[in-house]
Design an enzyme around this catalytic site. Structure first.
Site, mmCIF file in Angstrom:
data_model
loop_
_atom_site.group_PDB
_atom_site.id
_atom_site.type_symbol
_atom_site.label_atom_id
_atom_site.label_comp_id
_atom_site.label_asym_id
_atom_site.label_seq_id
_atom_site.Cartn_x
_atom_site.Cartn_y
_atom_site.Cartn_z
ATOM 1 N N CYS A 38 73.552 -17.273 2.842
ATOM 2 C CA CYS A 38 74.074 -18.624 2.676
ATOM 3 C C CYS A 38 75.529 -18.582 2.188
ATOM 4 O O CYS A 38 76.421 -18.230 2.933
ATOM 5 C CB CYS A 38 73.177 -19.435 1.746
ATOM 6 S SG CYS A 38 73.440 -21.214 1.849
ATOM 7 N N HIS A 96 67.972 -18.774 3.978
ATOM 8 C CA HIS A 96 67.527 -18.032 2.787
ATOM 9 C C HIS A 96 66.260 -17.255 3.105
ATOM 10 O O HIS A 96 65.138 -17.747 2.889
ATOM 11 C CB HIS A 96 67.271 -18.997 1.627
ATOM 12 C CG HIS A 96 68.504 -19.531 0.984
ATOM 13 N ND1 HIS A 96 69.054 -18.982 -0.157
ATOM 14 C CD2 HIS A 96 69.306 -20.559 1.342
ATOM 15 C CE1 HIS A 96 70.140 -19.656 -0.490
ATOM 16 N NE2 HIS A 96 70.316 -20.624 0.407
ATOM 17 N N GLU A 115 64.969 -14.876 1.515
ATOM 18 C CA GLU A 115 64.229 -14.529 0.297
ATOM 19 C C GLU A 115 63.161 -15.574 -0.037
ATOM 20 O O GLU A 115 62.173 -15.268 -0.717
ATOM 21 C CB GLU A 115 65.182 -14.332 -0.892
ATOM 22 C CG GLU A 115 65.788 -15.599 -1.468
ATOM 23 C CD GLU A 115 67.028 -16.079 -0.743
ATOM 24 O OE1 GLU A 115 67.823 -16.809 -1.366
ATOM 25 O OE2 GLU A 115 67.204 -15.749 0.445
#
Length: 268
Positions: free
Chosen positions: A140, A239, A241
């Site tokens: 990002c 994202h 994660e």
């Protein structure tokens, strides 16, 4: 037995603990050892960087627009545009409190404005990674900072792009993106299209030197970059994660750790 490669993960001084926890989990699952790096706790001693084997540039506050020759844009254009579209304005008004809480909870926005100390720290770590030929993953804001570091620019207000109206904000993988055949991402994901989450309000405009676009969404907004000259330099706008249940998203972290393992024997 070889030790786990050390993967430095950058973030803000204030907040960011949820993003750090998810990223650390992804790195550990991939076989690496995560190391949290913040401006106030950079672990730099006597002008020496810590021994790291890979670098993850995390999300957070906007990159200082002065770094790419622009002044901060006041986000009034969106309000003016939405006034001409009552339906969009009403939807935005209803969803704003939920989006605000979501971004605060996951500490995605970081501080209200740019974070010059973090910008300076991350530039230093990027330079170190480039000099040592270490793999780098930008997430990002991290992808955006990589682009700026190589001379590129950003769209400060994504809402002014017609392709992004209404701009989808979601932690769930709902936004389809197309991957460039032959790119590293295409090799990792093993498919031409995938769905990702969307928590950004800015995007890459002019590409930095050496970068090529390796993923776009249907409206044309850049969703991933790869550098042609660096050892392993990838940026994604989403994202990964926050998608630990998605095998292909976790594969991105495995590819990062594998690149670090192939680069050096790590103090066996």
């Amino acid at each position: 037995m070889a030790k786990r490669p050390v993967v430095a993960v950058t973030g803000p001084d204030r907040g960011g603990w949820v993003a750090w926890a998810f990223t650390a989990l992804a790195v550990w699952r991939a076989g690496g050892r995560p190391l949290r790096i913040r401006p106030g706790r950079s672990r730099i001693r006597n002008d020496r960087l810590p021994g790291i084997d890979a670098l993850v540039l995390g999300g957070g506050a906007d990159v200082d627009p002065g770094r790419y020759g622009q002044n901060p844009v006041r986000l009034r254009k969106e309000l003016a545009a939405e006034k001409r579209h009552p339906g969009h304005f009403l939807i935005g008004l209803i969803l704003f409190p939920f989006i605000h809480i979501l971004r605060k909870l996951f500490s995605l926005a970081g501080s209200p404005g740019p974070d010059p100390k973090r910008d300076a720290l991350e530039e230093r770590f990027i330079n170190h990674a480039l000099n040592e030929h270490l793999p780098v993953l930008g997430i990002c804001r991290g992808m955006q900072f990589l682009n700026v570091r190589f001379g590129g620019t950003l769209h400060q207000d994504l809402s002014v792009l017609e392709e992004e109206r209404p701009n989808l904000r979601t932690l769930l993988p709902r936004k389809p993106v197309t991957l460039l055949p032959g790119s590293l991402l295409h090799t990792v994901f093993q498919k031409d299209e995938t769905r990702v989450n969307a928590l950004h309000h800015q995007a890459v405009d002019r590409l930095g030197e050496g970068f090529r676009v390796t993923a776009r969404e249907r409206g044309g907004v850049v969703q991933a970059l790869e550098h042609s000259a660096a050892y392993w330099l990838v940026g994604v706008q989403w994202h990964p994660e926050f998608l630990p249940h998605k095998r292909r998203q976790q594969a991105l972290f495995r590819a990062l750790v594998r690149a670090a393992q192939e680069k050096s024997p790590f103090r066996k």
